[in-house]
Every structure is written in C-alpha cells, then in structure tokens.
Motif scaffolding. Structure first.
Motif, PDB file in Angstrom:
ATOM      1  N   ARG A 114      21.215  27.613  26.177  1.00 14.25           N
ATOM      2  CA  ARG A 114      20.834  28.250  27.478  1.00 14.25           C
ATOM      3  C   ARG A 114      21.675  27.676  28.790  1.00 14.25           C
ATOM      4  N   PHE A 115      21.905  26.367  28.561  1.00 10.68           N
ATOM      5  CA  PHE A 115      22.777  25.507  29.623  1.00 10.68           C
ATOM      6  C   PHE A 115      24.136  26.266  29.787  1.00 10.68           C
ATOM      7  N   ALA A 116      24.784  26.567  28.432  1.00 13.56           N
ATOM      8  CA  ALA A 116      26.144  27.068  28.379  1.00 13.56           C
ATOM      9  C   ALA A 116      26.060  28.355  28.948  1.00 13.56           C
ATOM     10  N   VAL A 117      25.054  29.297  28.615  1.00 10.89           N
ATOM     11  CA  VAL A 117      24.810  30.793  29.303  1.00 10.89           C
ATOM     12  C   VAL A 117      24.812  30.570  30.584  1.00 10.89           C
ATOM     13  N   PHE A 118      24.014  29.576  31.188  1.00 12.18           N
ATOM     14  CA  PHE A 118      24.057  29.543  32.799  1.00 12.18           C
ATOM     15  C   PHE A 118      25.337  29.360  33.175  1.00 12.18           C
ATOM     16  N   TRP A 119      26.102  28.511  32.815  1.00 14.14           N
ATOM     17  CA  TRP A 119      27.398  28.054  33.457  1.00 14.14           C
ATOM     18  C   TRP A 119      28.344  29.241  33.226  1.00 14.14           C
ATOM     19  N   THR A 120      28.319  29.959  32.270  1.00 12.38           N
ATOM     20  CA  THR A 120      29.044  31.240  31.932  1.00 12.38           C
ATOM     21  C   THR A 120      28.737  32.409  33.058  1.00 12.38           C
ATOM     22  N   PHE A 121      27.442  32.560  33.079  1.00 10.72           N
ATOM     23  CA  PHE A 121      26.915  33.500  34.117  1.00 10.72           C
ATOM     24  C   PHE A 121      27.551  32.977  35.450  1.00 10.72           C
ATOM     25  N   GLN A 122      27.473  31.576  35.692  1.00 11.70           N
ATOM     26  CA  GLN A 122      28.073  31.186  37.112  1.00 11.70           C
ATOM     27  C   GLN A 122      29.293  31.497  37.329  1.00 11.70           C
ATOM     28  N   ALA A 123      30.325  31.467  36.318  1.00 13.41           N
ATOM     29  CA  ALA A 123      31.567  31.827  36.177  1.00 13.41           C
ATOM     30  C   ALA A 123      32.008  33.459  36.448  1.00 13.41           C
ATOM     31  N   ILE A 124      30.867  34.235  35.932  1.00  8.67           N
ATOM     32  CA  ILE A 124      31.176  35.637  36.311  1.00  8.67           C
ATOM     33  C   ILE A 124      30.549  36.016  37.601  1.00  8.67           C
ATOM     34  N   TRP A 125      29.538  35.079  38.178  1.00  8.57           N
ATOM     35  CA  TRP A 125      29.137  35.447  39.402  1.00  8.57           C
ATOM     36  C   TRP A 125      30.267  35.041  40.485  1.00  8.57           C
ATOM     37  N   VAL A 126      30.679  34.131  40.203  1.00  8.31           N
ATOM     38  CA  VAL A 126      32.037  33.648  40.998  1.00  8.31           C
ATOM     39  C   VAL A 126      33.079  34.828  41.277  1.00  8.31           C
ATOM     40  N   LEU A 127      33.570  35.186  40.052  1.00  5.75           N
ATOM     41  CA  LEU A 127      34.723  35.937  39.841  1.00  5.75           C
ATOM     42  C   LEU A 127      34.182  37.594  40.612  1.00  5.75           C
ATOM     43  N   VAL A 128      33.076  37.975  40.359  1.00  8.63           N
ATOM     44  CA  VAL A 128      32.827  39.295  40.788  1.00  8.63           C
ATOM     45  C   VAL A 128      32.517  39.131  42.200  1.00  8.63           C
ATOM     46  N   VAL A 129      31.926  38.369  42.483  1.00 16.18           N
ATOM     47  CA  VAL A 129      31.605  38.300  44.031  1.00 16.18           C
ATOM     48  C   VAL A 129      32.757  38.023  44.955  1.00 16.18           C
ATOM     49  N   SER A 130      33.763  37.397  44.258  1.00 15.42           N
ATOM     50  CA  SER A 130      35.024  36.992  45.132  1.00 15.42           C
ATOM     51  C   SER A 130      35.886  38.175  45.216  1.00 15.42           C
ATOM     52  N   LEU A 131      35.670  39.171  44.302  1.00 18.41           N
ATOM     53  CA  LEU A 131      36.612  40.402  44.261  1.00 18.41           C
ATOM     54  C   LEU A 131      37.310  40.779  45.588  1.00 18.41           C
ATOM     55  N   PRO A 132      36.339  41.127  46.826  1.00 18.27           N
ATOM     56  CA  PRO A 132      36.967  41.486  47.919  1.00 18.27           C
ATOM     57  C   PRO A 132      38.060  40.531  48.419  1.00 18.27           C
ATOM     58  N   ILE A 133      37.694  39.249  48.354  1.00 20.96           N
ATOM     59  CA  ILE A 133      38.572  38.195  48.849  1.00 20.96           C
ATOM     60  C   ILE A 133      39.992  38.180  47.828  1.00 20.96           C
ATOM     61  N   ILE A 134      39.763  38.599  46.639  1.00 20.11           N
ATOM     62  CA  ILE A 134      40.794  38.662  45.949  1.00 20.11           C
ATOM     63  C   ILE A 134      42.060  39.687  46.198  1.00 20.11           C
ATOM     64  N   VAL A 135      41.194  40.682  46.426  1.00 16.85           N
ATOM     65  CA  VAL A 135      41.863  42.037  46.779  1.00 16.85           C
ATOM     66  C   VAL A 135      42.412  41.995  48.283  1.00 16.85           C
ATOM     67  N   ILE A 136      41.866  41.363  49.201  1.00 19.06           N
ATOM     68  CA  ILE A 136      42.133  41.245  50.450  1.00 19.06           C
ATOM     69  C   ILE A 136      43.363  40.418  50.482  1.00 19.06           C
ATOM     70  N   ASN A 137      43.331  39.253  49.843  1.00 25.66           N
ATOM     71  CA  ASN A 137      44.407  38.473  49.890  1.00 25.66           C
ATOM     72  C   ASN A 137      45.783  38.720  48.727  1.00 25.66           C
ATOM     73  N   ALA A 138      45.647  39.861  48.363  1.00 23.20           N
ATOM     74  CA  ALA A 138      46.739  40.191  47.255  1.00 23.20           C
ATOM     75  C   ALA A 138      47.939  40.269  48.373  1.00 23.20           C
ATOM     76  N   PRO A 139      49.098  39.844  47.422  1.00 21.57           N
ATOM     77  CA  PRO A 139      50.284  39.754  48.249  1.00 21.57           C
ATOM     78  C   PRO A 139      50.768  41.163  48.863  1.00 21.57           C
ATOM     79  N   HIS A 140      50.441  42.155  48.105  1.00 20.54           N
ATOM     80  CA  HIS A 140      50.935  43.683  48.615  1.00 20.54           C
ATOM     81  C   HIS A 140      50.228  44.083  49.677  1.00 20.54           C
ATOM     82  N   ASN A 141      48.979  43.382  50.156  1.00 21.53           N
ATOM     83  CA  ASN A 141      48.232  43.609  51.233  1.00 21.53           C
ATOM     84  C   ASN A 141      48.756  42.905  52.546  1.00 21.53           C
ATOM     85  N   SER A 142      49.796  41.881  52.249  1.00 18.39           N
ATOM     86  CA  SER A 142      50.392  41.432  53.349  1.00 18.39           C
ATOM     87  C   SER A 142      51.336  42.233  53.897  1.00 18.39           C
ATOM     88  N   ILE A 143      51.759  43.086  53.452  1.00 15.44           N
ATOM     89  CA  ILE A 143      52.848  43.842  53.806  1.00 15.44           C
ATOM     90  C   ILE A 143      52.704  45.244  53.725  1.00 15.44           C
TER      91      ILE A 143
END
Length: 313
Positions: free
Chosen positions: A109-138
C-alpha cells in the motif's frame, strides 16, 4: 516514433526525474519509517519538472526567451515551494492523518501511494511540459504574452493560489490553538466552504490550462487532462470523499456540526445563509454536494470507532 514524440516535449526525461525522485524519497521513508517526506517530495517534483523543461527549452534555443514559459514556470515553482514547505512544516508541528501510518506499515500500500504520487505529478504537469516544449519557444503562430488568454489564465491562477494559501493558513492557525483541539475548522473561508483549499487547487490548475491554450494544437489538447484529473481526484477519490467520511464519523452526533454540514458548501465558497436555502437537487448539480459525501448515518461497514462521543465545534 514514440521516443521522438516524448523527446519533442521532454516528457521522457521528466518522467525519469519524477520516478527517480519518488523512488529516492520512498527509500528514505521505508528505511527510516519516516513518512514526513511524502508531501515534500510531491511539491519538489513539480518544481523540478517545471525548471527542467524550461531550462532545456532555453538551452536548445539559446537566443530565444519566451515570457510565457518563464511566467508559467515561475507560477508553478512558487506554488510548489509554498505547498511543499507548508505541508512539511505542518506535519512536523501537528502530525499526519492517522490513516497514513497504517499505509506505511503495509509495504504494498505504501508503494502504491508513491506510485500514484508520481503519476499525479506527471499528469498534472502536462500543461507546463507542453508550454515549455522547445518548439513552442519559436512557434511562429503562437502569440507572445500578454494575450487575453494569458491575462485570464493568470488571474484564474492567482485567484486560486490566494484562496488555497489563505485556506491553509486559516486552518493551520485554527488547529494551532489548544482550545480548538478535537474540533473542526469553520473560521474564515472554512465558514463558507468545507474544503476551500481544494477549491483553490482546482481553480489554479484550470488557470494554467487556460494559459496553455495560446500554444497547444491538435493532439496537444490532451493537456486538458491535467485540470480534469485534479478535479476528479479531489471530488471523487482521495480528496473530499475521504475527509467528509472522517468528519462525519467523528462529529455526526453533534448538532452544530449537523448545521454546519447543511449550511456550508462542500467546495465552492458560498455564504451559509444563502447555501442552506438552496434545494438539494441544485446543490448536487451546481455545488458538488454529492451523495458520496454523506456519512451522517451509521453504516454496517463503519469501523467500531467511526462514531465516537460527540465533540463541540
């Protein structure tokens, strides 16, 4: 093909960093049976993803400085630093919910919690990742800040950030008073919403998504999953449902809590005198007063300690 797409957005390296961070802090937590780093690890991971993707974009196009990327990265860093430092300080001073040590004692259960936290960070960070994509700079078709969408998104983010910050501070101040020990918080924003901090959390991520609308196109609209995922887990999974059940089990026999429950919106801050007059059906449709938040009646599946002696508010 898949690798090329991931590299285009630096999603692969972001995933590696997030997983490595969670694994590192998970090892510390398991080795030393020290769960106080969990919330800290989540907030720091958001900051690392934002700084990493922003930095990689600037390295690839050294002559290009994108104000939008800088602005969103700064917003996420401020939010992540405030949230992680607040949660870490709070857990040191007050302690963690009793349910977490139970999870910690069960390795799976403890490992599941940490796994879910990793998924949470990645999924919620998607707008930042796409905004900061190199091709969006130019990207020639992408408008530079400040557009109407930038202004609206910034205002929405700042509004949500202020609500979340004030709600956390008000609850911390309330719980720090010895006379309030064993009571529920109904001060300030908490008198108009049972979970104003979650309201702010949902609002600010919708603000980040609004800003991303300046640059996303085609498949990139998948980033809308970020605010949807945040809203979903708060409304239906580990957010409000859990806290409502705990509070209802603890205070269901308290007349003042019963009134608080009827007159206070679960999420959107609304004056109690107005909310209590709203028909139940409208509350459910417009105010997120969902049936799964109601544990006021004893249930056969409740644990023996679910309905303790009533305590004052």
């Amino acid at each position: 093909m898949t690798v090329a797409v991931l590299d285009k957005y630096h999603l692969a390296i972001s995933a590696i960093v997030v997983v490595a961070m969670q694994l590192y802090f998970f090892t510390i937590a398991v080795t030393f049976q020290y769960d106080k780093v969990a919330d800290f690890a989540g907030g720091i991971s958001f900051i690392l993803v934002a700084l990493l993707t922003y930095g990689l974009a600037q390295v690839k196009y050294a002559q290009t400085h994108d104000n939008r990327q800088f602005m969103v990265t700064l917003f996420v860093c401020i939010w992540g630093a405030r949230l992680s430092s607040y949660l870490f300080y709070r857990i040191i001073k007050i302690g963690r919910d009793a349910t977490f040590p139970d999870r910690r004692s069960n390795m799976i259960r403890f490992a599941v919690f940490w796994t879910f936290q990793a998924i949470w960070v990645l999924v919620v960070s998607l707008p930042i990742i796409v905004i900061n994509a190199p091709h969006n700079s130019i990207k020639t078709g992408a408008p530079k800040t400040m557009t109407t969408l930038d202004t609206v998104g910034c205002c929405v983010f700042i509004f949500g950030f202020i609500i979340e910050t004030f709600a956390d501070l008000q609850k911390y101040a309330f719980r720090s008073e010895e006379t309030n020990k064993g009571k529920w918080c109904d001060d300030g924003l908490w008198s108009m919403s049972r979970h104003p901090n979650y309201f702010g959390e949902i609002v600010l991520w919708w603000g980040v998504f609004i800003v991303s609308l300046n640059v996303i196109e085609g498949p990139e609209y998948i980033v809308v999953i970020s605010p949807i995922f945040t809203t979903f887990i708060i409304l239906f999974l580990s957010g409000i449902p859990h806290l409502e059940r705990v509070s209802d089990h603890r205070f269901r026999n308290n007349a003042h809590y019963q009134l608080y429950k009827r007159s206070t919106s679960p999420l959107i801050p609304i004056p109690p005198s107005l909310y209590i007059e709203v028909p139940g059906f409208i509350k459910m449709l417009c105010c997120c007063e969902l049936p799964l938040y109601n544990w006021m009646r004893a249930h056969p599946s409740d644990p023996p300690e679910a309905a303790p002696a009533p305590k004052s508010s």
